[in-house]
Scaffold this motif. Structure first.
Motif, PDB file in Angstrom:
ATOM      1  N   THR A 146       0.839  -1.190   0.000  1.00  0.00           N
ATOM      2  CA  THR A 146       0.000   0.000   0.000  1.00  0.00           C
ATOM      3  C   THR A 146       0.877   1.244   0.000  1.00  0.00           C
ATOM      4  N   ALA A 147       0.378   2.296  -0.623  1.00  0.00           N
ATOM      5  CA  ALA A 147       1.097   3.574  -0.646  1.00  0.00           C
ATOM      6  C   ALA A 147       0.111   4.667  -0.997  1.00  0.00           C
ATOM      7  N   GLY A 148       0.528   5.906  -0.776  1.00  0.00           N
ATOM      8  CA  GLY A 148      -0.306   7.031  -1.173  1.00  0.00           C
ATOM      9  C   GLY A 148      -0.470   8.043  -0.068  1.00  0.00           C
ATOM     10  N   SER A 149      -1.646   8.638  -0.004  1.00  0.00           N
ATOM     11  CA  SER A 149      -1.930   9.705   0.951  1.00  0.00           C
ATOM     12  C   SER A 149      -2.148   9.134   2.347  1.00  0.00           C
ATOM     13  N   CYS A 150      -2.503  10.014   3.279  1.00  0.00           N
ATOM     14  CA  CYS A 150      -2.728   9.591   4.663  1.00  0.00           C
ATOM     15  C   CYS A 150      -3.764   8.477   4.753  1.00  0.00           C
ATOM     16  N   PHE A 151      -4.807   8.549   3.917  1.00  0.00           N
ATOM     17  CA  PHE A 151      -5.882   7.559   3.984  1.00  0.00           C
ATOM     18  C   PHE A 151      -5.370   6.151   3.679  1.00  0.00           C
ATOM     19  N   ALA A 152      -4.278   6.044   2.923  1.00  0.00           N
ATOM     20  CA  ALA A 152      -3.712   4.733   2.599  1.00  0.00           C
ATOM     21  C   ALA A 152      -3.285   3.977   3.852  1.00  0.00           C
ATOM     22  N   GLN A 153      -2.953   4.722   4.917  1.00  0.00           N
ATOM     23  CA  GLN A 153      -2.528   4.061   6.148  1.00  0.00           C
ATOM     24  C   GLN A 153      -3.677   3.307   6.804  1.00  0.00           C
TER      25      GLN A 153
ATOM     26  N   VAL B  47      -0.121  -7.370  -5.364  1.00  0.00           N
ATOM     27  CA  VAL B  47      -1.145  -6.334  -5.529  1.00  0.00           C
ATOM     28  C   VAL B  47      -0.580  -5.025  -4.984  1.00  0.00           C
ATOM     29  N   PHE B  48      -0.788  -3.949  -5.743  1.00  0.00           N
ATOM     30  CA  PHE B  48      -0.359  -2.621  -5.315  1.00  0.00           C
ATOM     31  C   PHE B  48      -1.600  -1.746  -5.167  1.00  0.00           C
TER      32      PHE B  48
END
Length: 360
Positions: free
Chosen positions: A46-53, A167-168
């Motif tokens: 997983t990666a990306g903005s804060c919501f990705a956490q 999966v990404f």
């Protein structure tokens, strides 16, 4: 015999008035058929903005294989490891807000791009921070040498994540960013917000449009596919509004513009890139069906119940009904409540660089 008009016979999901979420927000499910499923053994990054956490934590807590390629060293106390953001991300890259940032991360990890900004000073101390991970090391690094050594180890972990994942899941968050005028390197935060020194002539504000956002996302996914031909992509858009904007207009207008660009870019990618799919986390949180109940008092923070709704649908569609997603193994209400409360507590600590932006 031809139907009376072309809408006759279409599924209920294609008609607003047939949506059960109008009467029961918990029943709102805007997810269409997904082209693939995730098995428990599939390695998910997983990666990306804060919501990705939030997505990462729910995957980890629900028996899925959330791939961690940059764990804390064995000698680090577990509480300290969490404080230094180990295990929060597949690799310790922090928040990746823009598609340009993702593209440059891939290029940096594989040695194709070496930004001129090697480090920033940490406030008024002798410590330094990584301009591309400004809050990943809360007290900063004791020296440039320590930072560079950590960065090389980090890049190895990024390469391992990209090359070994099945999966990404990437959450698109922002279109606005700041870039080094010398080489175009983009930062998740402007210098001066959480370290570094702001000098107007050294950085410039960028707000990527649809064409730029799409081009960067396609290039990043192509580069990842080059080292991992079988990886599958799940794209989402963060429902969290902008905390601040540099555009001379209301922040909500900028937020609507930004989310529209990101949503269109994600849609275009799913039509152009085989093995990719869009998951509507943005729509689940912001839809009128839920009547704003998934945002906190600041109208920006996504509450745990909203994350729960998103991830319930994620597991339902990508893992199959009755699989994972925080269901209690014995089915008892007490067990479900304990697990639910523990999960919500786990969601409380989220690293969000953008929260550091303030006007005073």
């Amino acid at each position: 015999m031809n139907p009376r008009h072309p809408y006759v016979g279409l599924p209920d999901r294609q008609f607003w008035k047939h949506e059960p979420g109008i009467a029961d927000p918990a029943a709102f499910d805007p997810v269409s058929d997904v082209p693939f499923h995730i098995a428990p053994e599939d390695k998910v990054v997983t990666a990306g903005s804060c919501f990705a956490q939030h997505v990462a934590r729910r995957l980890s807590n629900s028996g899925f294989n959330h791939l961690i390629t940059e764990p804390a060293p064995a000698f680090v106390d577990p509480d300290l490891a969490e404080r230094f953001n180990y295990g929060m991300f597949s690799a310790r890259y922090g928040n990746i807000y823009t598609t340009r940032q993702l593209r440059q991360l891939v290029d940096r990890a594989y040695g194709r791009f070496r930004p001129l900004a090697a480090f920033w000073p940490k406030d008024r101390t002798e410590r330094v921070i990584d301009p591309f991970r400004p809050q990943i090391q809360p007290e900063g690094f004791v020296s440039e040498a320590e930072l560079l050594a950590d960065r090389e180890s980090h890049f190895a972990a990024v390469r391992s994540a990209f090359e070994n994942m099945d999966v990404f899941v990437f959450t698109l968050g922002l279109t606005e960013c700041w870039a080094d005028v010398r080489d175009g390197a983009v930062f998740p935060l402007a210098p001066g917000v959480a370290g570094g020194r702001y000098r107007p002539g050294e950085v410039r504000f960028l707000n990527f449009d649809l064409e730029e956002t799409l081009a960067d996302l396609l290039a990043a996914l192509a580069a990842i596919r080059a080292v991992n031909p079988t990886v599958r992509f799940i794209l989402t858009v963060s429902p969290v509004p902008l905390n601040a904007t540099m555009e001379p207009r209301h922040v909500y207008v900028s937020s609507a513009w930004s989310k529209s660009v990101l949503r269109l870019a994600a849609e275009r990618v799913t039509r152009l890139v085989p093995g990719s799919v869009y998951f509507p986390s943005y729509e689940i949180i912001t839809a009128p069906h839920v009547r704003g109940r998934y945002f906190g008092e600041d109208c920006r923070e996504v509450l745990p119940d909203g994350v729960d709704h998103v991830m319930r649908l994620f597991f339902r569609h990508f893992a199959g009904e009755g699989r994972a997603g925080g269901e209690a193994s014995d089915g008892s209400a007490a067990t479900q409540t304990r697990e639910h409360v523990a999960d919500l507590e786990n969601c409380l600590r989220i690293l969000c660089d953008e929260e550091a932006i303030a006007n005073r």
